[in-house]
Scaffold this active site. Structure first.
Site, mmCIF file in Angstrom:
data_model
loop_
_atom_site.group_PDB
_atom_site.id
_atom_site.type_symbol
_atom_site.label_atom_id
_atom_site.label_comp_id
_atom_site.label_asym_id
_atom_site.label_seq_id
_atom_site.Cartn_x
_atom_site.Cartn_y
_atom_site.Cartn_z
ATOM 1 N N CYS A 152 13.321 51.687 1.535
ATOM 2 C CA CYS A 152 13.588 50.505 1.149
ATOM 3 C C CYS A 152 12.667 49.613 -0.419
ATOM 4 O O CYS A 152 13.477 48.418 -0.729
ATOM 5 C CB CYS A 152 13.074 49.018 2.029
ATOM 6 S SG CYS A 152 13.571 49.580 3.579
ATOM 7 N N LYS B 247 27.293 42.868 4.322
ATOM 8 C CA LYS B 247 27.726 43.979 4.690
ATOM 9 C C LYS B 247 27.187 45.238 5.457
ATOM 10 O O LYS B 247 27.556 45.977 6.003
ATOM 11 C CB LYS B 247 27.479 44.435 2.928
ATOM 12 C CG LYS B 247 28.038 45.283 2.609
ATOM 13 C CD LYS B 247 27.574 45.702 1.313
ATOM 14 C CE LYS B 247 27.780 47.104 0.354
ATOM 15 N NZ LYS B 247 26.474 47.993 -0.506
ATOM 16 N N CYS C 204 9.727 52.206 9.821
ATOM 17 C CA CYS C 204 10.753 50.988 8.993
ATOM 18 C C CYS C 204 11.742 50.742 10.155
ATOM 19 O O CYS C 204 12.155 51.798 10.707
ATOM 20 C CB CYS C 204 11.343 52.168 8.319
ATOM 21 S SG CYS C 204 12.687 50.831 6.796
ATOM 22 N N HIS D 212 14.908 52.619 8.357
ATOM 23 C CA HIS D 212 15.188 54.221 7.674
ATOM 24 C C HIS D 212 14.936 54.362 9.212
ATOM 25 O O HIS D 212 15.225 55.383 9.374
ATOM 26 C CB HIS D 212 14.586 54.491 6.735
ATOM 27 C CG HIS D 212 15.156 53.268 5.626
ATOM 28 N ND1 HIS D 212 14.500 52.299 4.888
ATOM 29 C CD2 HIS D 212 16.295 53.679 4.893
ATOM 30 C CE1 HIS D 212 15.912 51.865 3.980
ATOM 31 N NE2 HIS D 212 16.581 53.406 3.952
ATOM 32 N N HIS E 282 29.623 34.459 1.445
ATOM 33 C CA HIS E 282 29.298 34.163 0.346
ATOM 34 C C HIS E 282 30.160 32.736 -0.025
ATOM 35 O O HIS E 282 30.263 31.860 -0.746
ATOM 36 C CB HIS E 282 29.531 35.237 -0.670
ATOM 37 C CG HIS E 282 28.406 36.268 -0.946
ATOM 38 N ND1 HIS E 282 28.477 37.398 -0.416
ATOM 39 C CD2 HIS E 282 27.233 36.519 -0.153
ATOM 40 C CE1 HIS E 282 28.009 38.559 -0.367
ATOM 41 N NE2 HIS E 282 26.547 37.687 0.017
ATOM 42 N N CYS F 134 7.339 51.094 2.632
ATOM 43 C CA CYS F 134 8.723 51.991 2.958
ATOM 44 C C CYS F 134 9.420 52.312 0.936
ATOM 45 O O CYS F 134 9.966 51.849 0.865
ATOM 46 C CB CYS F 134 10.181 51.607 3.261
ATOM 47 S SG CYS F 134 11.361 52.489 3.913
ATOM 48 N N HIS G 26 31.594 37.810 0.436
ATOM 49 C CA HIS G 26 32.435 38.897 1.868
ATOM 50 C C HIS G 26 32.685 36.720 2.047
ATOM 51 O O HIS G 26 32.071 35.690 1.299
ATOM 52 C CB HIS G 26 32.175 38.940 2.683
ATOM 53 C CG HIS G 26 30.005 39.152 2.965
ATOM 54 N ND1 HIS G 26 29.939 37.597 3.458
ATOM 55 C CD2 HIS G 26 29.153 39.563 2.790
ATOM 56 C CE1 HIS G 26 29.002 37.954 3.654
ATOM 57 N NE2 HIS G 26 28.213 39.209 3.152
ATOM 58 N N LYS H 59 25.636 38.332 12.752
ATOM 59 C CA LYS H 59 25.604 37.908 11.252
ATOM 60 C C LYS H 59 27.071 38.751 10.317
ATOM 61 O O LYS H 59 26.767 39.483 10.610
ATOM 62 C CB LYS H 59 24.713 37.716 10.462
ATOM 63 C CG LYS H 59 24.094 36.538 8.766
ATOM 64 C CD LYS H 59 23.363 36.984 8.399
ATOM 65 C CE LYS H 59 23.316 36.762 7.245
ATOM 66 N NZ LYS H 59 22.514 36.991 5.973
HETATM 67 N N1 MSP Z 1 19.834 36.833 -4.177
HETATM 68 C C1 MSP Z 1 19.128 36.264 -2.903
HETATM 69 C C2 MSP Z 1 19.291 34.441 -3.330
HETATM 70 C C3 MSP Z 1 17.702 34.130 -3.890
HETATM 71 S S1 MSP Z 1 18.379 32.566 -4.345
HETATM 72 C C4 MSP Z 1 17.442 32.436 -5.505
HETATM 73 C C5 MSP Z 1 20.683 36.079 -1.648
HETATM 74 N N2 MSP Z 1 21.542 36.692 -2.033
HETATM 75 S S2 MSP Z 1 22.208 37.129 -1.151
HETATM 76 O O1 MSP Z 1 24.087 38.134 -1.757
HETATM 77 O O2 MSP Z 1 22.142 37.748 -0.035
HETATM 78 O O3 MSP Z 1 23.143 35.785 -0.525
HETATM 79 C C6 MSP Z 1 22.606 34.641 0.380
HETATM 80 C C7 MSP Z 1 23.776 33.509 0.874
HETATM 81 O O4 MSP Z 1 24.975 34.106 1.082
HETATM 82 C C8 MSP Z 1 23.088 32.573 1.833
HETATM 83 O O5 MSP Z 1 22.327 31.839 1.834
HETATM 84 C C9 MSP Z 1 24.487 32.297 2.227
HETATM 85 O O6 MSP Z 1 24.723 31.491 1.184
HETATM 86 C C10 MSP Z 1 25.166 33.305 1.785
HETATM 87 N N3 MSP Z 1 25.849 34.175 2.900
HETATM 88 C C11 MSP Z 1 25.467 35.557 3.240
HETATM 89 N N4 MSP Z 1 26.272 35.956 4.194
HETATM 90 C C12 MSP Z 1 26.349 34.358 5.055
HETATM 91 C C13 MSP Z 1 26.529 34.006 6.781
HETATM 92 N N5 MSP Z 1 26.656 35.253 7.472
HETATM 93 N N6 MSP Z 1 27.555 33.362 6.990
HETATM 94 C C14 MSP Z 1 26.629 32.060 5.655
HETATM 95 N N7 MSP Z 1 26.740 32.518 5.171
HETATM 96 C C15 MSP Z 1 26.310 33.815 4.247
HETATM 97 O O7 MSP Z 1 20.329 35.710 -0.185
#
Ligand code: MSP
Length: 636
Positions: free
Chosen positions: A133, A302, A147, A150, A25, A130, A22, A299
């Site tokens: 989770c 998903k 939790c 949940h 990322h 939990c 999304h 924020k």
């Molecule tokens: N898998 C772990 C990271 C491991 S790194 C060794 C993780 N994954 S995640 O899919 O949740 O990705 C988190 C990252 O996605 C955030 O640190 C950021 O880079 C990005 N973002 C996800 N949502 C975001 C926003 N709403 N705004 C900005 N960045 C965001 O955590």
């Protein structure tokens, strides 16, 4: 510009495969891609890594819900991320998946090394668990004994787990973070970590019994356990390079820079440095932390159900417009509110109007008045000998400022600087009026016209280079229209290199305007003046604020968007002072703001506070201090 090639190793977080890509990322990945492109443009040796995090509770759970195996889920969603990056034009060097053998081998080797060195021990752990989770909750996280996710009762579980002796690295870590002020940047995150490190650091539980979770990497010294997901995930940055001793590792690891959002600062700024230290691997160079994209104040993610499909926006407005918007809109380190209105405003104002029109105007003038070729300039026509102003200093300043901004990950500032140059070139066309020179019959008309047209062509050539990292498709079109073949290089961004005689073609419609969508503007209300008791006055939280950035709000004559520091935090404010102050006059000023106003939406921007100013008969003055006080000081 750099004289010597430098080496750069840049990483994004590896994304969980229980989610589909999304905007959040996409932002991190676009940002890293822009940085990687910029460094390549500068001639540096760049390695850019992204990938997916595929083990752990979350993934096993999501796969079970979908009725497929964790591997199937991982394959499907990892491919979805890769496909999204392909569509967004992301040029990564490598893509790591934590289920790959090259990763598990390095994770197990590091675990074994730490075990052999006595850095890991078997201990007992008790906590509130939990089952929904599949994780423990701390006392602080528990809500009414349940939790928080949940809302189901938790179970007290005591089990043996392996622990990493993280606590013994606390003093070393504090010393390291204090000694390297830009290790964790921007500073607010460094302060957050130093604050956290004031409390005693616990040892880290790094295993889960296989009886509860099988989807992970088995501990090499006890295969009834798998590794805790963060211990597995963080090592990707090292395993993707082949691990210590591998040629790629030796070449790139000393230059490692991570890019993450603030959600995962703790594992990256605490667990990871301690893990590296224990494994005898040097620390990374920088941890670059950005804020959140928010939607309706929450924020984007998903789980909160407000997913913004990055790809849909890209399809609707084009890849460059999407990239430009996210890079220009977010101040690195701070949160930014996403809105399609704001994207459209930027697209229309900055891309269609400022840049697109300039390219169309300049190429049309060169084709119509210069017979489609870059004319030979006449140095005598140029200021101070002649009357044609020089764009060269503007450009040279821009190149230096972009380099400075990029060194600090200040993408927004880099783009603002380039757009100042675009503005200067637009003003150059307005003041020199080449179409009038062409009509003049006076004998000195031709050299002046040639000099103006040369300057325009040269300005476009330079834009075609410096814009490449940010809007690669548009930059390529600009270069092509000026017959610039071959890969762009920052080393060629030197004024005067364009060869006279080079063929130029018209380039119109680089960024078509999007039909106007009327932005919602919150009505500004002013309280009627009446006497108030002192208690009422003290409800207003007035603070000293230092202006960090200031910029015009697109499509608004009156509004400026400011980022201010209140000492412990930064804020975005919108102030109706654009007709009285140039943005540059405000940066660095200490002003007074109402810090506890409810947020207001102005032209799609969330304003969190109000700058105090007085006005009379068309004159306006912002309140400043007559002696210095630190930002955040309360005014009573
Ligand atoms: N898998 C772990 C990271 C491991 S790194 C060794 C993780 N994954 S995640 O899919 O949740 O990705 C988190 C990252 O996605 C955030 O640190 C950021 O880079 C990005 N973002 C996800 N949502 C975001 C926003 N709403 N705004 C900005 N960045 C965001 O955590």
């Amino acid at each position: 510009m750099t004289d010597r090639a430098r080496t750069f190793y840049l990483t994004t977080p590896i994304y969980y495969v229980n989610d589909r890509p999304h905007l959040g990322h996409a932002y991190t990945t676009i940002l890293a891609d822009t940085m990687a492109r910029y460094r390549r443009l500068a001639g540096d040796d760049v390695w850019f890594l992204t990938g997916t995090d595929e083990h752990g509770d979350k993934i096993a759970q999501a796969a079970a819900n979908a009725g497929i195996t964790p591997q199937q889920l991982a394959d499907r969603n990892s491919a979805a991320f890769r496909d999204a990056w392909r569509q967004l034009g992301i040029e990564y060097s490598d893509y790591i998946r934590t289920t790959e053998a090259r990763h598990t081998t390095v994770v197990q080797a590091i675990l074994q090394k730490l075990w052999d060195a006595g850095e890991i021990y078997l201990g007992k752990y008790g906590g509130h668990y939990c089952f929904g989770c599949e994780r423990f909750y701390t006392e602080k996280e528990i809500v009414d004994g349940k939790c928080p996710d949940h809302q189901t009762p938790l179970t007290w579980i005591e089990e043996e787990n392996y622990f990493f002796k993280m606590s013994k690295y606390q003093a070393w870590l504090i010393e390291t973070v204090e000694r390297q002020p830009d290790l964790i940047r921007p500073e607010r995150y460094r302060n957050e970590i130093l604050g956290f490190l004031r409390e005693p650091l616990q040892d880290l539980s790094i295993s889960r019994p296989k009886s509860r979770l099988t989807w992970g990497i088995p501990l090499p010294f006890d295969d009834t356990y798998v590794t805790y997901v963060w211990f597995d995930a963080l090592i990707n940055y090292v395993s993707a390079l082949g691990g210590p001793g591998a040629p790629r590792f030796e070449r790139y690891w000393p230059h490692a820079q991570h890019v993450i959002a603030k959600d995962i600062v703790k594992p990256h700024a605490i667990y990871w440095p301690c893990m590296l230290k224990a494994a005898g691997i040097d620390l990374y160079r920088h941890l670059n932390v950005h804020g959140y994209w928010t939607l309706g104040g929450r924020k984007i993610s998903k789980s909160v159900g407000n997913l913004v499909e990055a790809l849909a926006l890209k399809d609707k407005y084009g890849n460059d417009a999407f990239r430009y918007f996210v890079l220009r809109e977010m101040v690195f380190g701070l949160d930014a509110a996403f809105s399609e209105d704001a994207l459209v405003s930027r697209l229309n104002a900055d891309l269609a109007n400022d840049l697109g029109n300039l390219v169309a105007r300049a190429t049309t003038l060169i084709v119509n008045l210069g017979e489609g070729k870059v004319p030979t300039p006449d140095p005598r026509a140029e200021y101070p000998f002649g009357t044609v102003p020089s764009l060269r200093p503007d450009f040279e300043r821009a190149v230096v400022e972009v380099e400075g901004a990029m060194a600090e990950f200040a993408f927004q500032r880099a783009l603002a600087t380039i757009w100042e140059f675009v503005g200067a070139v637009n003003r150059f066309v307005d003041t020199t009026q080449p179409w009038l020179i062409a009509k003049q019959i006076e004998p000195d008309g031709r050299p002046r016209l040639s000099t103006v047209l040369y300057a325009l062509a040269e300005a476009l050539r330079l834009l075609g280079i410096v814009l490449e990292p940010f809007v690669p498709e548009a930059a390529a079109k600009i270069r092509a229209t000026l017959s610039q073949t071959g890969p762009p290089r920052l080393a060629d961004a030197v004024w005067g290199r364009l060869t006279p005689g080079t063929a130029v073609a018209k380039l119109t419609g680089l960024f078509p305007r999007v039909e106007d969508r009327t932005p919602r503007v919150a009505a500004a209300t002013r309280a009627a003046v009446a006497r108030v008791p002192i208690d009422d006055f003290s409800k207003v939280d007035l603070r000293v604020a230092e202006v960090l950035t200031a910029e015009p709000v697109p499509k608004s004559k009156k509004l400026l968007k400011l980022t201010v520091s209140l000492g412990s935090e930064q804020r975005t404010l919108v102030a109706g002072i654009a007709e009285h102050y140039a943005p540059a006059d405000l940066v660095g000023k200490k002003v007074v703001v109402v810090a506890n106003l409810e947020p207001a939406q102005l032209m799609g921007i969330e304003s969190n506070g109000m700058v105090l100013a007085g006005s009379t008969e068309g004159k306006l003055a912002v309140l400043t201090l007559d002696r210095d006080l630190p930002p955040g000081t309360k005014i009573t």
